[in-house]
Design an enzyme around this catalytic site. Structure first.
Site, PDB file in Angstrom:
ATOM      1  N   ASP A  11       1.047  -0.782  -0.298  1.00 42.89           N
ATOM      2  CA  ASP A  11      -0.195  -0.165   0.413  1.00 42.89           C
ATOM      3  C   ASP A  11       0.979   1.300  -0.206  1.00 42.89           C
ATOM      4  OD1 ASP A  11      -2.132  -1.124   0.425  1.00 42.89           O
ATOM      5  OD2 ASP A  11      -2.655  -0.748   2.238  1.00 42.89           O
ATOM      6  N   ASP A 130     -13.944  -6.217  -2.944  1.00 40.49           N
ATOM      7  CA  ASP A 130     -14.568  -5.970  -1.498  1.00 40.49           C
ATOM      8  C   ASP A 130     -15.593  -6.423  -1.177  1.00 40.49           C
ATOM      9  OD1 ASP A 130     -11.744  -4.913  -1.994  1.00 40.49           O
ATOM     10  OD2 ASP A 130     -12.364  -3.460  -0.613  1.00 40.49           O
TER      11      ASP A 130
END
Lengths: 251, 193
Positions: A11, A130
């Site tokens: 990330d 997700d």
């Protein structure tokens, strides 16, 4: 034989690697180019870089970062986060990224998947999904898992395949950050619903978890972040263990 | 040595350039016929769709130039497929350097094939110091069947060509520029042979 892939995920915020637990509480885990090179030299099969920067300047820096990464590593990598236009994708692919990952924007504008597949080919289009189990079903969530939609996971997965996605990166919000293992059951079902490769994400804590996800369903790759960044699981160790347990793995 | 990387707007040419750079070579990204014709070695990359890639080659007149090249040419991924006669992808007439048709993987498999697969039955200097069943990185939905010019095979449901060679033309289905240190060996072999 095609090997199962192990994918460290980085990330990126303001050109640094961070990892959130349950998508909040960011901890700095280092310089992304250095980390990328370390992983590529130590057995990573592929890398994913997710840009969690919100500003325009940050986005521009991210394209430059993709170029830096491409100069420094010799394995494929995917970039994602905030991609909204054909131009965004064009510049990232021209910077040396192999695939792009789109998420929320694909849900809001499903045609974007078709456009990307048409312009760049399905092989570089990863749709990240997700999802979370609520009200007795799996639903798609947006904005890093904060916003629920009424879209059902399996229907959406089928749709993204039909629209030209080349791969699905699936994260179970119920498992992400827990280190209790991947969402094997739902992944198994997902692999029956679509006929494109699936990357499992969310929940890796131990070597056995990787073994379980590859054994239980027809899953092609497993992604994890903090267990690798903080060296709780050594990439090489993991791959040797999996190979010793008859999972097809590239050593 | 002058290495030209054919840049016709299809695919990730930058990665090939950087891979050469890591080996200490400078590749020139170009679509200019004169630069390509005068290079010592030529790399013909490509990802994406066969018919749109052929259209791009045609618009630059490269469809006529490439089959006439006399220097070593290395086609990568779609570049390899475009060197064949015909591709089922978009029912596309290709460059006809290799006499074979490019087919789509069977639908009982996950398509595209993405990831690291083994290469075997290796022939030719391109694989010098690469062992049988080494892993290379592949991303593709279409494949070149086994033909007389096959110099390496892979298996995905069936055996197919992961590399082909005829005269000065070589094609690899895998991405040597993305296949780690072993991929670098392949690129080095192409440059040095």
């Amino acid at each position: 034989m095609l090997a199962k892939r192990i994918i460290p995920c980085l990330d990126i915020k303001d050109s640094r690697t961070v990892k959130g637990v349950n998508f909040v509480d960011l901890v700095d885990a280092g310089d992304p180019v250095e980390l990328a090179r370390y992983y590529s030299e130590n057995g990573a099969d592929e890398l994913v870089f997710l840009d969690i920067t919100a500003t325009k300047e940050g986005r521009r820096a991210f394209a430059k970062l993709a170029d830096d990464i491409s100069r420094n590593i010799n394995i494929p990598f995917t970039v994602g986060g905030g991609i909204k236009t054909i131009e965004d994708v064009d510049i990232l692919l021209k910077s040396g990224a192999d695939k792009v990952s789109i998420n929320s924007y694909a849900v809001k504008n499903p045609n974007f998947i078709n456009e990307l597949a048409m312009n760049f080919g399905s092989q570089c289009v990863v749709v990240a999904i997700d999802a979370k189990y609520v009200d007795n079903d799996w639903f798609v969530f947006l904005v890093g898992g904060r916003v629920k939609t009424n879209i059902k996971l399996f229907e959406w997965a089928k749709e993204v395949e039909e629209r030209g996605a080349g791969e699905i990166l699936f994260t179970s919000m119920d498992h992400d950050g827990t280190k209790n293992g991947f969402a094997c059951h739902v992944l198994e079902k997902l692999s029956k619903v679509v006929n494109i490769p699936i990357i499992a994400s969310g929940g890796a804590g131990k070597i056995e978890h990787f073994y379980d996800v590859f054994k239980s369903g027809n899953i092609d790759a497993a992604l994890a972040a903090s267990v690798f960044h903080f060296n709780e699981i050594g990439l090489n160790n993991l791959k040797i263990e999996l190979k010793n347990n008859n999972i097809p793995i590239r050593l | 040595m002058k290495i030209a990387i054919i840049d016709y707007g299809a695919g990730n040419t930058q990665s090939v350039k950087y891979a050469l750079k890591r080996l200490g070579c400078n590749g020139v990204l170009t679509s200019e016929k004169e630069v390509i014709s005068s290079a010592d070695k030529i790399i013909f990359p490509g990802v994406g769709h066969a018919s749109s890639a052929m259209n791009k080659l045609k618009s630059k007149g490269l469809d006529l130039l490439i089959p006439e090249l006399k220097q070593p040419v290395l086609g990568i991924c779609l570049g390899m497929q475009l060197m064949c006669s015909f591709s089922d992808e978009g029912k596309t007439d290709c460059l006809k350097i290799f006499d074979c048709n490019v087919k789509r993987f069977n639908n009982s498999l996950k398509v595209p094939q993405i990831g690291w697969n083994t290469v075997f039955d290796l022939r030719a200097n391109l694989f010098h110091s690469i062992i049988e069943n080494e892993y290379m990185y592949l991303v593709h939905s279409y494949y070149v069947p086994i033909i007389i010019d096959t110099i390496a095979k892979s298996n995905y449901g069936i055996n197919y060509s992961s590399a082909i060679k005829k005269n000065n033309f070589t094609g690899v289905q895998f991405h040597p520029e993305k296949s780690g240190s072993k991929g670098e060996v392949i690129l080095k072999n192409f440059i040095n042979n």
